[in-house]
Write a protein that holds these residues in place. Structure first.
Motif, PDB file in Angstrom:
ATOM      1  N   LEU A 228       0.825  -1.208   0.000  1.00 20.93           N
ATOM      2  CA  LEU A 228       0.000   0.000   0.000  1.00 20.93           C
ATOM      3  C   LEU A 228       0.860   1.259   0.000  1.00 20.93           C
ATOM      4  O   LEU A 228       0.495   2.261  -0.630  1.00 20.93           O
ATOM      5  N   CYS A 229       1.992   1.215   0.667  1.00 29.51           N
ATOM      6  CA  CYS A 229       2.907   2.361   0.633  1.00 29.51           C
ATOM      7  C   CYS A 229       3.442   2.571  -0.790  1.00 29.51           C
ATOM      8  O   CYS A 229       3.514   3.703  -1.269  1.00 29.51           O
ATOM      9  N   ILE A 230       3.774   1.484  -1.451  1.00 21.53           N
ATOM     10  CA  ILE A 230       4.238   1.582  -2.841  1.00 21.53           C
ATOM     11  C   ILE A 230       3.109   2.093  -3.740  1.00 21.53           C
ATOM     12  O   ILE A 230       3.301   3.023  -4.531  1.00 21.53           O
ATOM     13  N   ALA A 231       1.932   1.500  -3.594  1.00 22.82           N
ATOM     14  CA  ALA A 231       0.785   1.899  -4.419  1.00 22.82           C
ATOM     15  C   ALA A 231       0.412   3.358  -4.173  1.00 22.82           C
ATOM     16  O   ALA A 231       0.069   4.085  -5.117  1.00 22.82           O
ATOM     17  N   THR A 232       0.498   3.795  -2.927  1.00 23.90           N
ATOM     18  CA  THR A 232       0.206   5.191  -2.606  1.00 23.90           C
ATOM     19  C   THR A 232       1.211   6.108  -3.292  1.00 23.90           C
ATOM     20  O   THR A 232       0.841   7.147  -3.850  1.00 23.90           O
ATOM     21  N   SER A 233       2.476   5.716  -3.285  1.00 19.45           N
ATOM     22  CA  SER A 233       3.497   6.542  -3.948  1.00 19.45           C
ATOM     23  C   SER A 233       3.255   6.596  -5.459  1.00 19.45           C
ATOM     24  O   SER A 233       3.460   7.644  -6.081  1.00 19.45           O
ATOM     25  N   LEU A 234       2.803   5.505  -6.046  1.00 17.87           N
ATOM     26  CA  LEU A 234       2.506   5.483  -7.481  1.00 17.87           C
ATOM     27  C   LEU A 234       1.328   6.390  -7.802  1.00 17.87           C
ATOM     28  O   LEU A 234       1.359   7.160  -8.776  1.00 17.87           O
ATOM     29  N   ASN A 235       0.284   6.308  -6.972  1.00 17.71           N
ATOM     30  CA  ASN A 235      -0.896   7.154  -7.154  1.00 17.71           C
ATOM     31  C   ASN A 235      -0.524   8.622  -6.959  1.00 17.71           C
ATOM     32  O   ASN A 235      -0.935   9.497  -7.726  1.00 17.71           O
ATOM     33  N   LEU A 236       0.299   8.917  -5.944  1.00 15.20           N
ATOM     34  CA  LEU A 236       0.730  10.291  -5.702  1.00 15.20           C
ATOM     35  C   LEU A 236       1.517  10.845  -6.901  1.00 15.20           C
ATOM     36  O   LEU A 236       1.302  11.982  -7.322  1.00 15.20           O
ATOM     37  N   TYR A 237       2.404  10.050  -7.425  1.00 16.36           N
ATOM     38  CA  TYR A 237       3.207  10.479  -8.585  1.00 16.36           C
ATOM     39  C   TYR A 237       2.271  10.821  -9.757  1.00 16.36           C
ATOM     40  O   TYR A 237       2.429  11.865 -10.398  1.00 16.36           O
ATOM     41  N   ILE A 238       1.331   9.963 -10.025  1.00 20.52           N
ATOM     42  CA  ILE A 238       0.387  10.200 -11.119  1.00 20.52           C
ATOM     43  C   ILE A 238      -0.427  11.458 -10.841  1.00 20.52           C
ATOM     44  O   ILE A 238      -0.686  12.272 -11.732  1.00 20.52           O
ATOM     45  N   SER A 239      -0.827  11.630  -9.605  1.00 23.08           N
ATOM     46  CA  SER A 239      -1.582  12.820  -9.213  1.00 23.08           C
ATOM     47  C   SER A 239      -0.774  14.098  -9.430  1.00 23.08           C
ATOM     48  O   SER A 239      -1.299  15.103  -9.890  1.00 23.08           O
ATOM     49  N   LEU A 240       0.500  14.048  -9.112  1.00 22.75           N
ATOM     50  CA  LEU A 240       1.352  15.231  -9.235  1.00 22.75           C
ATOM     51  C   LEU A 240       1.756  15.554 -10.675  1.00 22.75           C
ATOM     52  O   LEU A 240       1.912  16.719 -11.026  1.00 22.75           O
TER      53      LEU A 240
END
Length: 153
Positions: free
Chosen positions: A139-151
């Motif tokens: 989930l930490c990895i997935a959150t970082s992936l989602n955050l990157y896409i968001s940014l």
């Protein structure tokens, strides 16, 4: 034998969440919308997601069966149900509705809830709590992936 019944029940529920989530994600990671997104350089290959989620859900099912046998409380089941709903909804929010920022909020909440399991029930399960760590890490990895896409999109 006491362990087998709750384990199988959680296994069925957890893999159902994956199945329902897949149904709700429209074209998902193979769709043109996702393929055109600017993704994080550390985004794993597609096959990693399937392998990771299979491992996570087996470990989480064992964890939940052990926790349920130790603490068959409404709090445990409520957290599990909330986790289930948020896990499924992320797929719908991100892939189907393309609500990247809302999906980010959703996955952060999911990460908090799963981490709450680890911290809250560590005293009860001790070393068996390691079974939930793949879920927290992923989930930490997935959150970082989602955050990157968001940014960057």
């Amino acid at each position: 034998m006491k362990f087998v019944k709750p384990f199988l029940l959680f296994l069925i529920i957890n893999f159902s969440a994956l199945g329902i989530g897949s149904l709700l994600m429209a074209e998902g990671p193979r769709g043109s919308w996702y393929l055109q997104l600017e993704k994080a350089p550390w985004t794993p290959e597609g096959w990693v997601f399937g392998a990771a989620w299979t491992t996570i859900m087996i470990c989480f099912s064992i964890y939940m069966a052990l926790l349920y046998l130790k603490r068959p409380t409404n709090k445990v089941m409520s957290l599990f149900i909330i986790q289930f709903i948020i896990n499924i909804s992320w797929n719908f929010l991100f892939f189907n509705q393309k609500l990247i920022d809302v999906a980010l909020i959703s996955i952060v909440r999911l990460t908090i809830i799963v981490t709450a399991f680890l911290i809250t029930y560590f005293k009860d399960l001790k070393w068996k709590s390691l079974l939930i760590t793949p879920y927290v890490v992923w989930l930490c990895i997935a959150t970082s992936l989602n955050l990157y896409i968001s940014l960057y999109n």
